[in-house]
Design a protein around this motif. Structure first.
Motif, short mmCIF file in Angstrom:
data_model
loop_
_atom_site.label_atom_id
_atom_site.label_comp_id
_atom_site.label_asym_id
_atom_site.label_seq_id
_atom_site.Cartn_x
_atom_site.Cartn_y
_atom_site.Cartn_z
N VAL A 155 0.86 -1.18 0.00
CA VAL A 155 0.00 0.00 0.00
C VAL A 155 0.89 1.23 0.00
CG1 VAL A 155 -1.77 1.30 1.23
CG2 VAL A 155 -1.85 -1.21 1.21
N THR A 156 0.80 2.05 -1.04
CA THR A 156 1.61 3.26 -1.11
C THR A 156 0.82 4.44 -0.54
OG1 THR A 156 0.86 4.01 -3.30
CG2 THR A 156 2.59 2.33 -3.24
N GLY A 157 1.53 5.53 -0.23
CA GLY A 157 0.87 6.67 0.40
C GLY A 157 0.19 6.24 1.67
N VAL A 223 -0.36 6.92 -5.20
CA VAL A 223 0.67 7.91 -5.53
C VAL A 223 0.78 8.17 -7.02
CG1 VAL A 223 3.13 8.47 -5.35
CG2 VAL A 223 1.97 7.37 -3.43
N GLY A 224 0.85 7.10 -7.82
CA GLY A 224 1.01 7.25 -9.25
C GLY A 224 2.44 7.54 -9.65
N TRP A 230 7.05 1.48 -11.15
CA TRP A 230 7.85 0.48 -10.44
C TRP A 230 6.99 -0.70 -10.01
CZ3 TRP A 230 7.46 -0.16 -4.90
CH2 TRP A 230 8.38 -1.08 -4.37
N LEU A 231 5.77 -0.43 -9.57
CA LEU A 231 4.88 -1.52 -9.16
C LEU A 231 4.59 -2.46 -10.31
CD1 LEU A 231 2.34 0.39 -6.87
CD2 LEU A 231 4.02 -1.33 -6.15
N SER A 250 1.12 12.16 -12.98
CA SER A 250 0.06 11.54 -13.78
C SER A 250 0.59 10.69 -14.92
CB SER A 250 -0.86 12.63 -14.36
OG SER A 250 -0.12 13.53 -15.17
N GLU A 251 1.87 10.77 -15.21
CA GLU A 251 2.43 9.98 -16.30
C GLU A 251 2.81 8.60 -15.81
OE1 GLU A 251 5.58 11.90 -18.35
OE2 GLU A 251 4.35 13.61 -18.98
#
Length: 333
Positions: A155-157, A223-224, A230-231, A250-251
């Motif tokens: 889980v990011t962020g 996060v994005g 990487w994920l 956003s990219e």
């Protein structure tokens, strides 16, 4: 009702201004259900809208607040009656339709969800869009075949509202959860919520290969940007990535290789226009198997409408943690 308070956002000479104003029902966007508001919540999207840091609003002036829970005051639709406990999240609330930061909210009946048994009006907004989004991500991952025995879920962020709630829900379902954060001081709190391991963004080795060593059974990413790329390179075969946020950009830079060689799935999570039957199912789960075990810990504060702007500033500065409930009427029913 004659007049009431509303936290309204307007654009004047190109600048965004947000303040409490006195409103009448006819000032609000049209709808067939009038709700007497009790609670709302503070979200990153609300912060972007109220400060003008993001192009969120589609018209001005507009009452902010993408969430609300309360009691039906009046209804032209036979599905709802005065006194019903209801909530609204998503659709155009707080972005192109007057939102939840007011004593009264008027919305189309098709947006209204009965508060499930087992959740109070306060609980509904302690969860709010963040809780709904985390639960929707888990639902979509499960529908795609995600299971606890596939490996840990990253889980990011992790210190944000969605991250906190996702960790708690996943751990409650029996998943091994790894939390990714940039806030070292939050490590023990994240472990209390159910994270078995904490990774720190500052020391993360992401690599540059199209496929890196598989580490995660799946992921919920708030996060994005580079983290999401990487994920895609590090999720194990047949794992799912639920993509929610873009605070990190956003990219998306990746290749087709994770998808065609490992069968990785990238699932977009849109809570705004989620179909109503699925929306109701998610809220039922939030009152049952997905109800967070540490909701009181995840809620880091309760504020009034007058206290919103400092909360938004903290969110945009990256210093805000957990969930903030907005008490509009404050009396639970």
């Amino acid at each position: 009702m004659e007049s009431f308070r509303g936290f309204r956002i307007d654009q004047e000479k190109g600048a965004i201004h947000a303040r409490l104003e006195t409103l009448r029902l006819e000032d609000l966007a049209p709808g067939s259900v009038v709700i007497r508001s009790h609670y709302s919540s503070a979200n990153y999207k609300d912060a972007l809208a109220a400060t003008g840091k993001g192009k969120i609003l589609r018209r001005f002036p507009l009452v902010g607040g993408i969430d609300v829970s309360g009691v039906v005051e009046s209804s032209e639709d036979p599905r709802f009656h005065p006194g019903d406990k209801v909530l609204v999240t998503g659709y155009g609330l707080g972005s192109d339709h007057d939102g939840g930061y007011a004593d009264y909210v008027r919305v189309p009946a098709d947006w209204v969800v009965p508060v499930p048994e087992g959740l109070s009006l306060y609980d509904a907004m302690a969860l709010g869009t963040a809780g709904f989004t985390a639960a929707l991500a888990i639902q979509r991952m499960e529908d795609n075949g995600q299971k606890p025995d596939q490996g840990p879920i990253l889980v990011t962020g992790a210190t944000g509202g969605v991250g906190n709630l996702a960790i708690d829900m996943l751990a409650g379902l029996g998943y091994t959860v790894v939390a990714l954060t940039g806030k070292r001081e939050a490590a023990e709190d994240l472990k209390t919520l159910g994270a078995s391991q904490i990774l720190f963004r500052q020391t993360l080795e992401m690599g540059q290969h199209p496929l890196e060593k598989g580490q995660w059974g799946g992921a919920i990413d708030t996060v994005g940007g580079g983290i999401l790329g990487w994920l895609t390179r590090t999720v194990l075969p047949w794992g799912s990535i639920a993509s929610i946020g873009l605070a990190g950009g956003s990219e998306l830079h990746t290749t087709v290789m994770p998808f065609i060689l490992r069968g990785v799935s990238l699932l977009g999570i849109s809570s705004v226009d989620c179909p109503m039957l699925l929306r109701q199912h998610i809220w039922q789960r939030l009152a049952a198997d997905l109800r967070p075990r540490h909701l009181n810990q995840i809620v880091t504060g309760t504020v009034s409408l007058e206290e919103l702007l400092p909360v938004f500033e903290a969110m945009l500065a990256g210093t805000h943690r957990g969930r903030t409930v907005v008490s509009i009427r404050g009396d639970e029913v």
